[in-house]
Design a protein around this motif. Sequence first.
Motif, PDB file in Angstrom:
ATOM      1  N   GLU A 145     118.601 -75.770 -61.128  1.00  0.00           N
ATOM      2  CA  GLU A 145     119.396 -74.855 -61.473  1.00  0.00           C
ATOM      3  C   GLU A 145     120.140 -73.459 -62.350  1.00  0.00           C
ATOM      4  O   GLU A 145     120.074 -72.308 -61.515  1.00  0.00           O
ATOM      5  CB  GLU A 145     120.459 -75.559 -62.385  1.00  0.00           C
ATOM      6  N   LEU A 146     118.444 -73.555 -62.975  1.00  0.00           N
ATOM      7  CA  LEU A 146     118.281 -72.117 -63.366  1.00  0.00           C
ATOM      8  C   LEU A 146     117.730 -70.839 -62.522  1.00  0.00           C
ATOM      9  O   LEU A 146     118.530 -70.139 -62.696  1.00  0.00           O
ATOM     10  CB  LEU A 146     117.603 -72.338 -64.403  1.00  0.00           C
ATOM     11  N   GLU A 201     114.200 -64.095 -64.035  1.00  0.00           N
ATOM     12  CA  GLU A 201     113.386 -63.274 -63.701  1.00  0.00           C
ATOM     13  C   GLU A 201     111.976 -63.028 -62.499  1.00  0.00           C
ATOM     14  O   GLU A 201     112.020 -62.325 -62.269  1.00  0.00           O
ATOM     15  CB  GLU A 201     113.697 -62.031 -64.625  1.00  0.00           C
ATOM     16  N   TYR A 202     111.471 -63.439 -63.765  1.00  0.00           N
ATOM     17  CA  TYR A 202     109.862 -64.139 -63.088  1.00  0.00           C
ATOM     18  C   TYR A 202     109.644 -64.687 -61.679  1.00  0.00           C
ATOM     19  O   TYR A 202     109.459 -63.961 -61.039  1.00  0.00           O
ATOM     20  CB  TYR A 202     109.724 -65.577 -64.235  1.00  0.00           C
ATOM     21  N   CYS A 203     110.925 -65.968 -61.904  1.00  0.00           N
ATOM     22  CA  CYS A 203     111.294 -66.311 -60.333  1.00  0.00           C
ATOM     23  C   CYS A 203     111.600 -65.044 -59.463  1.00  0.00           C
ATOM     24  O   CYS A 203     110.918 -65.339 -58.431  1.00  0.00           O
ATOM     25  CB  CYS A 203     111.823 -67.788 -60.181  1.00  0.00           C
ATOM     26  N   VAL A 248     103.792 -58.858 -62.385  1.00  0.00           N
ATOM     27  CA  VAL A 248     105.127 -59.584 -64.066  1.00  0.00           C
ATOM     28  C   VAL A 248     104.149 -58.399 -64.925  1.00  0.00           C
ATOM     29  O   VAL A 248     105.045 -58.140 -65.500  1.00  0.00           O
ATOM     30  CB  VAL A 248     103.974 -60.694 -64.160  1.00  0.00           C
ATOM     31  N   GLU A 249     102.941 -58.264 -64.952  1.00  0.00           N
ATOM     32  CA  GLU A 249     102.699 -57.210 -66.020  1.00  0.00           C
ATOM     33  C   GLU A 249     102.937 -56.151 -66.287  1.00  0.00           C
ATOM     34  O   GLU A 249     103.429 -55.542 -67.649  1.00  0.00           O
ATOM     35  CB  GLU A 249     101.425 -57.443 -65.998  1.00  0.00           C
ATOM     36  N   LEU A 250     103.915 -55.574 -65.428  1.00  0.00           N
ATOM     37  CA  LEU A 250     104.347 -53.720 -65.431  1.00  0.00           C
ATOM     38  C   LEU A 250     105.689 -54.118 -66.004  1.00  0.00           C
ATOM     39  O   LEU A 250     106.357 -53.361 -65.798  1.00  0.00           O
ATOM     40  CB  LEU A 250     104.230 -52.661 -64.252  1.00  0.00           C
ATOM     41  N   ASN A 251     105.897 -55.071 -65.550  1.00  0.00           N
ATOM     42  CA  ASN A 251     107.594 -55.151 -65.467  1.00  0.00           C
ATOM     43  C   ASN A 251     108.450 -55.155 -67.201  1.00  0.00           C
ATOM     44  O   ASN A 251     107.833 -55.995 -68.122  1.00  0.00           O
ATOM     45  CB  ASN A 251     108.686 -56.539 -64.564  1.00  0.00           C
ATOM     46  N   SER A 252     109.277 -54.807 -67.408  1.00  0.00           N
ATOM     47  CA  SER A 252     110.026 -55.219 -68.934  1.00  0.00           C
ATOM     48  C   SER A 252     111.129 -55.818 -68.210  1.00  0.00           C
ATOM     49  O   SER A 252     112.521 -55.698 -67.436  1.00  0.00           O
ATOM     50  CB  SER A 252     110.971 -53.410 -68.285  1.00  0.00           C
ATOM     51  N   PHE A 253     110.994 -56.889 -68.914  1.00  0.00           N
ATOM     52  CA  PHE A 253     112.236 -58.322 -68.563  1.00  0.00           C
ATOM     53  C   PHE A 253     112.966 -58.308 -69.425  1.00  0.00           C
ATOM     54  O   PHE A 253     112.920 -57.996 -70.928  1.00  0.00           O
ATOM     55  CB  PHE A 253     111.337 -59.095 -68.770  1.00  0.00           C
ATOM     56  N   VAL A 259     114.198 -56.617 -74.955  1.00  0.00           N
ATOM     57  CA  VAL A 259     113.323 -56.262 -73.455  1.00  0.00           C
ATOM     58  C   VAL A 259     112.178 -56.719 -74.047  1.00  0.00           C
ATOM     59  O   VAL A 259     111.088 -56.497 -74.319  1.00  0.00           O
ATOM     60  CB  VAL A 259     113.782 -55.056 -73.367  1.00  0.00           C
ATOM     61  N   LEU A 260     111.003 -57.668 -72.644  1.00  0.00           N
ATOM     62  CA  LEU A 260     110.037 -58.224 -73.662  1.00  0.00           C
ATOM     63  C   LEU A 260     109.203 -57.626 -72.091  1.00  0.00           C
ATOM     64  O   LEU A 260     109.531 -57.792 -70.974  1.00  0.00           O
ATOM     65  CB  LEU A 260     109.948 -59.584 -73.576  1.00  0.00           C
ATOM     66  N   ASN A 261     107.954 -57.969 -72.618  1.00  0.00           N
ATOM     67  CA  ASN A 261     106.418 -57.908 -71.488  1.00  0.00           C
ATOM     68  C   ASN A 261     106.005 -58.721 -71.864  1.00  0.00           C
ATOM     69  O   ASN A 261     105.732 -59.663 -72.394  1.00  0.00           O
ATOM     70  CB  ASN A 261     105.693 -56.611 -72.260  1.00  0.00           C
ATOM     71  N   VAL A 262     105.827 -59.702 -70.013  1.00  0.00           N
ATOM     72  CA  VAL A 262     105.395 -60.955 -70.687  1.00  0.00           C
ATOM     73  C   VAL A 262     104.096 -61.067 -69.873  1.00  0.00           C
ATOM     74  O   VAL A 262     104.147 -59.981 -68.482  1.00  0.00           O
ATOM     75  CB  VAL A 262     106.101 -62.101 -70.291  1.00  0.00           C
ATOM     76  N   THR A 263     103.129 -61.479 -69.558  1.00  0.00           N
ATOM     77  CA  THR A 263     101.701 -61.898 -68.363  1.00  0.00           C
ATOM     78  C   THR A 263     102.333 -63.284 -67.737  1.00  0.00           C
ATOM     79  O   THR A 263     102.525 -63.630 -68.696  1.00  0.00           O
ATOM     80  CB  THR A 263     100.330 -61.406 -69.437  1.00  0.00           C
TER      81      THR A 263
END
Length: 317
Positions: A145-146, A201-203, A248-253, A259-263
């Motif tokens: 659902e998410l 967003e990752y998905c 993903v590494e270059l994306n700002s979530f 606003v976060l950067n994740v790996t």
Amino acid sequence: MQNSFPIIVIDDDPFFSEVVRQVLLHQGYEVIVSNDAAEALDIIQTTQSRMILCDWMMPDLSGLEVIQLLRSCDKQYRYFILMTAKNSSDEVVAGLSAGADDYVTKPINKIELLARIQCGMRIISQQQEIEEQNVTLKSLAEKDELTGAYNRRYFNQALSKEIRRARRYQQPLSLILADIDHFKNINDQWGHQAGDDILTEYCSIQQGELRFDVDWVARYGGEEFVIVLPNTSHLKALQVAEKLRQKVELNSFVTTNVVLNVTSSYGIATLDETSSCDLSDEFSSLLKRADERLYQSKARGRNQCTGVIHALKAMSA
Ligand SMILES: [Mg+2]
């Protein structure tokens, strides 16, 4: 929302079909007339019409043949009203047995024809509602659902099918196990809403990198996803995973509060590496190898991809 569609009138008599067209137009219906049954088959398919008024006696294809042809290949429910001078009980039975939903005799009584069309429209409308509900139920049963990715139940069923297909066509099948690094910290520090935003967003980044209608993603666990790549070599799957990792590494979530950067880390496995003949063995072996390699990516410092090429390098080092 239910579809609107034209009513298709098929009759080899241009004068008669024009009379019917005028009656229907007068009631506000959109109408397409065809005096040729073969042409009408194409029109029905392209317009997605569900209401068809069809003459019985026509030179090339009879009305019964038109109905039987469409019923045999159609997944969509359509409502057929036969129009004919045949009115004996046996003929009525023959028409309905061939798949017609209703029957009007020529000369047409306009009021009766309109009443029968309305009756058919009510049934089509109920059928459309059921179809829409089925789509919703299917999505609820198969999707997370998410994130909108497939859920684990779907994954378990669909991966077995993919393995069978890969074997049948002797094609490689690759699987990427993907995991967001230090996800628990994000939830702890920024709250579950931020965590949910990142998962979504990752998905969507994953979906954007995959082949439409071929590759697919399922949410395997909390922040763990599994990406299935049919007919994809191990090397190609490694490239896909690496591209995802970089994206993903270059994306700002952007989440609701920060606003976060994740790996992210990846483990890749491919079906053609094994000659096991048992389906359940292949299923679990594929997952196990992807899981082990994901673990290696984590152990080597996260934000990386591990496949068999890396694994072999590590063994020979
Ligand atoms: Mg005729």
